[in-house]
Motif scaffolding. Structure first.
Motif, PDB file in Angstrom:
ATOM      1  N   THR A   1      -5.580   0.867   1.503  1.00 38.07           N
ATOM      2  CA  THR A   1      -6.711   0.526   1.647  1.00 38.07           C
ATOM      3  C   THR A   1      -6.952   1.249  -0.558  1.00 38.07           C
ATOM      4  O   THR A   1      -7.445   0.814  -1.094  1.00 38.07           O
ATOM      5  N   LEU A   2      -7.221   2.419   0.086  1.00 38.35           N
ATOM      6  CA  LEU A   2      -7.493   3.357  -1.449  1.00 38.35           C
ATOM      7  C   LEU A   2      -6.516   3.312  -2.365  1.00 38.35           C
ATOM      8  O   LEU A   2      -6.197   4.062  -3.110  1.00 38.35           O
ATOM      9  N   ASP A   3      -5.024   3.512  -2.199  1.00 36.13           N
ATOM     10  CA  ASP A   3      -4.008   3.488  -2.922  1.00 36.13           C
ATOM     11  C   ASP A   3      -3.960   5.017  -2.914  1.00 36.13           C
ATOM     12  O   ASP A   3      -3.745   5.826  -3.934  1.00 36.13           O
ATOM     13  N   ILE A   4      -4.269   6.173  -2.074  1.00 38.81           N
ATOM     14  CA  ILE A   4      -4.144   7.386  -1.902  1.00 38.81           C
ATOM     15  C   ILE A   4      -2.815   7.530  -0.933  1.00 38.81           C
ATOM     16  O   ILE A   4      -3.179   7.159   0.383  1.00 38.81           O
TER      17      ILE A   4
ATOM     18  N   ALA B   1      -8.465  -3.567  -3.277  1.00 41.23           N
ATOM     19  CA  ALA B   1      -8.238  -3.917  -2.170  1.00 41.23           C
ATOM     20  C   ALA B   1      -7.750  -4.276  -2.063  1.00 41.23           C
ATOM     21  O   ALA B   1      -6.424  -4.276  -0.824  1.00 41.23           O
ATOM     22  N   GLU B   2      -7.852  -5.527  -1.955  1.00 34.99           N
ATOM     23  CA  GLU B   2      -6.854  -6.482  -1.311  1.00 34.99           C
ATOM     24  C   GLU B   2      -5.094  -6.202  -2.427  1.00 34.99           C
ATOM     25  O   GLU B   2      -3.869  -6.492  -1.672  1.00 34.99           O
ATOM     26  N   LYS B   3      -5.291  -6.270  -3.871  1.00 29.90           N
ATOM     27  CA  LYS B   3      -4.400  -5.944  -4.607  1.00 29.90           C
ATOM     28  C   LYS B   3      -3.676  -4.842  -3.270  1.00 29.90           C
ATOM     29  O   LYS B   3      -2.416  -4.436  -4.130  1.00 29.90           O
ATOM     30  N   ASN B   4      -4.685  -3.705  -3.577  1.00 32.00           N
ATOM     31  CA  ASN B   4      -3.793  -2.199  -2.941  1.00 32.00           C
ATOM     32  C   ASN B   4      -2.865  -2.585  -1.622  1.00 32.00           C
ATOM     33  O   ASN B   4      -1.397  -2.126  -1.833  1.00 32.00           O
TER      34      ASN B   4
ATOM     35  N   ILE C   1     -15.375  -0.005  -2.987  1.00 36.02           N
ATOM     36  CA  ILE C   1     -14.443  -0.510  -3.563  1.00 36.02           C
ATOM     37  C   ILE C   1     -14.553  -2.327  -3.173  1.00 36.02           C
ATOM     38  O   ILE C   1     -14.931  -2.713  -2.708  1.00 36.02           O
ATOM     39  N   PRO C   2     -13.969  -3.269  -4.785  1.00 36.22           N
ATOM     40  CA  PRO C   2     -14.513  -4.213  -4.895  1.00 36.22           C
ATOM     41  C   PRO C   2     -13.388  -4.901  -4.032  1.00 36.22           C
ATOM     42  O   PRO C   2     -12.332  -4.457  -4.074  1.00 36.22           O
TER      43      PRO C   2
END
Length: 296
Positions: A33-36, A76-79, A71-72
């Motif tokens: 979700t946070l792209d890490i 989150a949806e894009k990630n 997180i917006p």
């Protein structure tokens, strides 16, 4: 795992512990979700096995619980949809649960049906759920294991160990090493929590990080759960306790009570029908155990 651990401790086998590979799932939702990178995420969770809750998530000093909370939605949806489309729906649902209840579900898939029951049931009925592929993978894993047991081969054994990314083996070896060397390392284990998790009787078997030494397992204190989560955990814990007690005491009435209060059955008729179906199958395989059961 918690059912078996509970039964062992009730039966006097106090020097026993339950191990589950589900701890590897906890960092997944935060990472995706946070792209890490997943390997950078360190989490702590507690609660009933397969239904625990993450209360701490960090990476390099960053508080990922706080980051996930703010997180917006579009980010989150894009990630998730860009890189993890197969998990996007589930993890967006988990994000909704987290924002409402305050803690993050620890295990992907297992907790989802408790909060999105109708949606998950519809997916099952339409064949959209992954259970079929899980069953096929499990059969293949079992076939590999049987082959290794019949004729040991180093490469084949390594292949078996990689099932579930080797998590079962890693945890078992780590715990055994800590017991043998008195290291005091902390691992997620299923044990009577002894008061480490507020709001539960000390003898309740929970999955909680514990300090492991030659003396055994010392659960690490956990912050108090929100009231809604305590209520959910108490409900599922009572189902577990009734089932375990019913099996140990050979009491059909207790078993049926567990079916009746389980959140999935939703009606007396369905609970009885499910129980009777499973009871008939049980008699075919372990009927001798139930001879002389106390309740008719």
């Amino acid at each position: 795992t918690n059912f078996i651990t509970d039964a062992l401790h009730r039966s006097g086998f106090r020097r026993s512990v339950g191990l589950c590979d589900g701890y590897t799932c906890a960092p997944r939702g935060f990472a995706f979700t946070l792209d890490i990178p997943k390997y950078l995420v360190h989490t702590r969770h507690a609660g009933l096995n397969h239904c625990g809750w993450v209360y701490k998530a960090e990476t390099d000093g960053r508080d990922l619980m706080a980051e996930l909370r703010t997180i917006p939605q579009d980010v989150a949806e894009k990630n998730l949809t860009t890189k993890h489309s197969e998990s996007a729906q589930e993890l967006l649902r988990f994000l909704d649960i987290f924002r409402l209840l305050g803690l993050y579900p620890a295990l992907s898939g297992h907790q989802e049906p408790y909060f999105f029951h109708e949606e998950c049931l519809a997916d099952e009925q339409c064949g959209r759920h992954a259970h079929r592929s899980v069953e096929e993978r499990s059969r293949a894993n079992w076939d590999r294991l049987k082959a290794v047991l019949q004729h040991f081969d180093e490469a084949a054994a390594d292949d078996v160990a990689k099932a579930h990314a080797g998590a079962h083996a890693d945890l078992a070896i780590g715990v055994a090493n800590a017991l043998a060397t008195d290291s005091g390392e902390e691992f997620p284990v299923n044990v009577p929590h002894g008061g480490a998790v507020p709001g539960f009787t000390p003898e309740t078997v929970l999955e909680v990080y514990s300090r492991v030494t030659r003396q055994g397992f010392a659960p690490v204190a956990v912050p108090a759960f929100p009231k809604a989560i305590i209520a959910q955990q108490h409900h599922l814990a009572m189902v577990q306790q009734l089932l375990v007690q019913g099996i140990l005491e050979k009491d059909r009435t207790l078993l049926l009570q567990a079916f009746l209060i389980h959140p999935f059955t939703k009606s007396f008729a369905r609970a009885r029908a499910c129980f009777e179906t499973m009871w008939r199958e049980e008699q075919e395989f372990l009927g001798s155990y139930w001879t002389g059961e106390r309740a008719s």
